[in-house]
Motif scaffolding. Structure first.
Motif, mmCIF file in Angstrom:
data_model
loop_
_atom_site.group_PDB
_atom_site.id
_atom_site.type_symbol
_atom_site.label_atom_id
_atom_site.label_comp_id
_atom_site.label_asym_id
_atom_site.label_seq_id
_atom_site.Cartn_x
_atom_site.Cartn_y
_atom_site.Cartn_z
ATOM 1 N N ASP A 49 0.799 -1.226 -0.091
ATOM 2 C CA ASP A 49 0.117 0.091 -0.013
ATOM 3 C C ASP A 49 1.201 1.310 0.109
ATOM 4 O O ASP A 49 1.429 1.751 1.173
ATOM 5 C CB ASP A 49 -0.918 0.059 1.156
ATOM 6 N N ARG A 87 4.011 4.673 4.573
ATOM 7 C CA ARG A 87 3.576 3.615 4.076
ATOM 8 C C ARG A 87 4.840 3.027 3.299
ATOM 9 O O ARG A 87 5.102 1.621 3.167
ATOM 10 C CB ARG A 87 2.570 3.677 3.308
ATOM 11 N N ARG A 93 -7.832 6.915 -6.219
ATOM 12 C CA ARG A 93 -9.228 6.130 -6.785
ATOM 13 C C ARG A 93 -9.234 6.586 -8.286
ATOM 14 O O ARG A 93 -10.256 7.299 -8.579
ATOM 15 C CB ARG A 93 -10.365 6.742 -5.915
ATOM 16 N N ARG A 125 -4.758 0.008 -9.744
ATOM 17 C CA ARG A 125 -6.120 0.522 -9.943
ATOM 18 C C ARG A 125 -6.760 1.019 -11.194
ATOM 19 O O ARG A 125 -7.866 1.183 -11.679
ATOM 20 C CB ARG A 125 -6.668 1.427 -8.819
ATOM 21 N N HIS A 181 -8.880 -4.363 3.722
ATOM 22 C CA HIS A 181 -10.504 -4.264 3.740
ATOM 23 C C HIS A 181 -11.210 -4.314 2.319
ATOM 24 O O HIS A 181 -12.185 -4.271 2.348
ATOM 25 C CB HIS A 181 -10.922 -3.141 4.544
ATOM 26 N N LYS A 191 -13.316 9.979 3.738
ATOM 27 C CA LYS A 191 -14.178 8.829 2.936
ATOM 28 C C LYS A 191 -15.404 8.409 3.814
ATOM 29 O O LYS A 191 -15.302 7.419 4.442
ATOM 30 C CB LYS A 191 -13.203 7.671 3.341
ATOM 31 N N GLY A 233 -3.764 6.849 5.827
ATOM 32 C CA GLY A 233 -2.707 7.293 5.124
ATOM 33 C C GLY A 233 -2.835 8.944 5.396
ATOM 34 O O GLY A 233 -1.791 9.698 5.685
ATOM 35 N N GLY A 279 -2.815 1.484 8.351
ATOM 36 C CA GLY A 279 -4.281 1.204 7.967
ATOM 37 C C GLY A 279 -5.038 2.300 8.634
ATOM 38 O O GLY A 279 -4.914 2.819 9.583
ATOM 39 N N GLY A 280 -6.160 2.609 7.774
ATOM 40 C CA GLY A 280 -7.004 3.683 8.382
ATOM 41 C C GLY A 280 -8.653 2.784 8.359
ATOM 42 O O GLY A 280 -8.978 2.093 9.244
ATOM 43 N N GLY A 281 -9.047 2.816 7.286
ATOM 44 C CA GLY A 281 -10.330 1.977 7.177
ATOM 45 C C GLY A 281 -10.326 0.406 7.595
ATOM 46 O O GLY A 281 -10.906 -0.053 8.087
HETATM 47 O O1 LIG Z 1 -5.546 5.128 2.181
HETATM 48 C C1 LIG Z 1 -6.301 3.939 2.396
HETATM 49 O O2 LIG Z 1 -7.061 3.979 3.250
HETATM 50 P P1 LIG Z 1 -7.282 4.866 4.537
HETATM 51 O O3 LIG Z 1 -7.461 6.547 4.096
HETATM 52 O O4 LIG Z 1 -8.527 4.453 5.392
HETATM 53 O O5 LIG Z 1 -6.261 5.023 5.248
HETATM 54 C C2 LIG Z 1 -5.941 2.759 1.625
HETATM 55 O O6 LIG Z 1 -4.834 2.816 0.860
HETATM 56 C C3 LIG Z 1 -7.226 2.286 1.053
HETATM 57 O O7 LIG Z 1 -7.836 3.263 0.067
HETATM 58 P P2 LIG Z 1 -9.239 3.082 -0.563
HETATM 59 O O8 LIG Z 1 -9.886 3.684 0.577
HETATM 60 O O9 LIG Z 1 -9.256 3.756 -1.664
HETATM 61 O O10 LIG Z 1 -9.635 1.786 -0.924
#
Ligand SMILES: O=C(OP(=O)(O)O)[C@H](O)COP(=O)(O)O
Ligand SMILES: Nc1ncnc2c1ncn2[C@@H]1O[C@H](COP(=O)(O)OP(=O)(O)O)[C@@H](O)[C@H]1O
Length: 394
Positions: free
Chosen positions: A21, A37, A63, A115, A147, A195, A348, A369-371
């Motif tokens: 990532d 990262r 994205r 992607r 995820h 997000k 991120g 990781g976030g999500g």
């Molecule tokens: O930055 C990310 O997630 P995050 O904003 O939850 O930390 C990951 O690379 C996942 O990216 P995505 O939410 O576009 O699938």
């Protein structure tokens, strides 16, 4: 985590495909502003290179739309940074899905933004099978994307001759499992950022696990909408207002409110030139954008954090990249840094906020990781890990 681990494999002379990532924040000119990262993937990359593997590594960035590579989608800045960190050249390969490029043992190539390949997001078997043919061993080291069930995080793991977890993936799961096994209460989660739909859908089950939920950014704006407040042109997800109601109901049943902003910082645009105005949440104009929480709100959140046993933080509460909208996130970061509770933070942009406010040494565990980290906390099986587990079962 019952999966095959990279350390258990002999990689000498093998073609190794690594999903990392490298979705790192960049400024408008494309410069990487925070590289945790990339650094976090180095142990896996170095292990493979030092043990004589021919290394292919890929990641998504942003994205992007599938089927084309726009200039802002390229991994070129990552190739340059990776080359500096590894102290060896890292060639960037475009149009790689059908092969046709060479990698020698001890050499590394970076495969362009995965992607942008048609079928990646939809986890197409056809794409995954083509990618699996490129390698002898597939390594998933992208905890931040664990995820997502996409062709490079899930599909390829079904078809590659061998599929295993890299060092970062293993370390994240071990550390988070230990930290969250029996968290000291009250457990406070701060979920904010941009997000909105990804995170709001996680919040319902997270609300069952935490003692206090703090929302910020576009998520808080959606909660404000649910409470009948006017939010002008702010980032929000109006079709998730009913989810916001459900989350507030769950927290109420558990004896806790979801504290919402009482004051905010607004502007008419998101730009370095924009001037922020501090207003009450009832004074947001029709064309205003809420870009930060105000000082009263930030002080209230800081007080909750001061009394937490465990703090989980994902997502900045404002557009912290611009100083005029950074006050709320700065105060939150400082409260986390000074808290006696055990603190975990990830994501991120959250990593970038941690760096900007110099609190890295005061956070007990920093995740890439976030999500992914929130879904792990929610108790959900992450698809990228689940598929490795199913391969390990045979
Ligand atoms: O930055 C990310 O997630 P995050 O904003 O939850 O930390 C990951 O690379 C996942 O990216 P995505 O939410 O576009 O699938
Ligand atoms: N009120 C807001 N309006 C618009 N964007 C916001 C707001 N609050 C925070 N943000 C933006 O959210 C972004 C981070 O969101 P997100 O990707 O969800 O976090 P993370 O990467 O840490 O999981 C930051 O770039 C920040 O500028």
């Amino acid at each position: 985590m019952n999966v095959l681990k990279l350390a258990d494999l002999d990689v000498k002379g093998k073609r190794v495909f690594i999903r990392a990532d490298f979705n790192v924040p960049q400024d408008d000119a494309g410069n990487i502003t925070e590289d945790t990262r990339i650094r976090a993937a180095l142990p896996t990359l170095k292990y493979c290179l030092e043990n004589g593997a021919a290394v292919m590594v890929t990641s998504h960035l942003g994205r992007p739309s599938e089927g084309e590579l726009k200039p802002e989608d390229t991994l070129m800045p990552v190739a340059v940074r990776l080359g500096q960190l590894l102290n060896k050249p890292v060639r960037l390969v475009a149009d790689w899905v059908d092969g046709g490029f060479k990698v020698e043992p001890g050499e590394i190539v970076l495969l362009e933004n995965c992607r942008c390949n048609k079928g990646e997001k939809k986890n197409s078997d056809e794409l995954a099978q083509k990618m699996a043919k490129l390698c002898d061993i597939y390594v998933n080291d992208a905890f931040g994307t664990a995820h997502r069930a996409e062709a490079t995080t899930h599909g390829i793991a079904k078809f590659a001759p061998v599929a295993c977890a890299g060092f970062l993936m293993g370390a994240e799961i071990d550390a988070l499992s230990r930290a969250l096994e029996n968290p000291k209460r009250p457990l406070v989660a701060i979920v904010a950022g941009a997000k909105v739909s990804t995170k709001l859908t996680i919040l319902k089950s997270l609300a069952e696990k935490v003692d206090q939920l703090i929302v910020g950014g576009g998520i808080a704006n959606t909660f404000l909408l649910a409470n009948g407040k006017r939010i002008g042109d702010s980032l929000a997800e109006p079709n998730l207002v009913s989810e916001a109601h459900a989350i507030m109901d769950i927290m109420k049943e558990r004896g806790a409110d979801v504290p919402l902003p009482v004051d905010v910082v607004v502007a008419d645009e998101v730009s370095a030139m924009a001037r922020g105005a501090k207003v009450s949440v009832d004074e947001v104009g029709a064309h205003d954008r809420i870009l930060d929480v105000g000082p009263k709100t930030a002080a209230k959140l800081a007080d909750i954090i001061a009394h937490a046993g465990t703090i989980v933080w994902n997502g900045p509460v404002g557009v912290f990249e611009l100083d005029q909208f950074a006050g709320g996130t700065k105060m939150l970061a400082s409260a986390i840094a000074h808290s006696d509770g055990f603190s975990l933070a990830g994501g991120g942009d959250t990593l970038a906020a941690i760096a900007k406010f110099h609190i890295a040494d005061d956070v007990d565990y920093i995740s890439t990781g976030g999500g992914a980290f929130l879904e792990f906390l929610e108790g959900k099986k992450l698809p990228a890990i689940e598929v490795l587990e199913s391969r390990a079962r045979g």
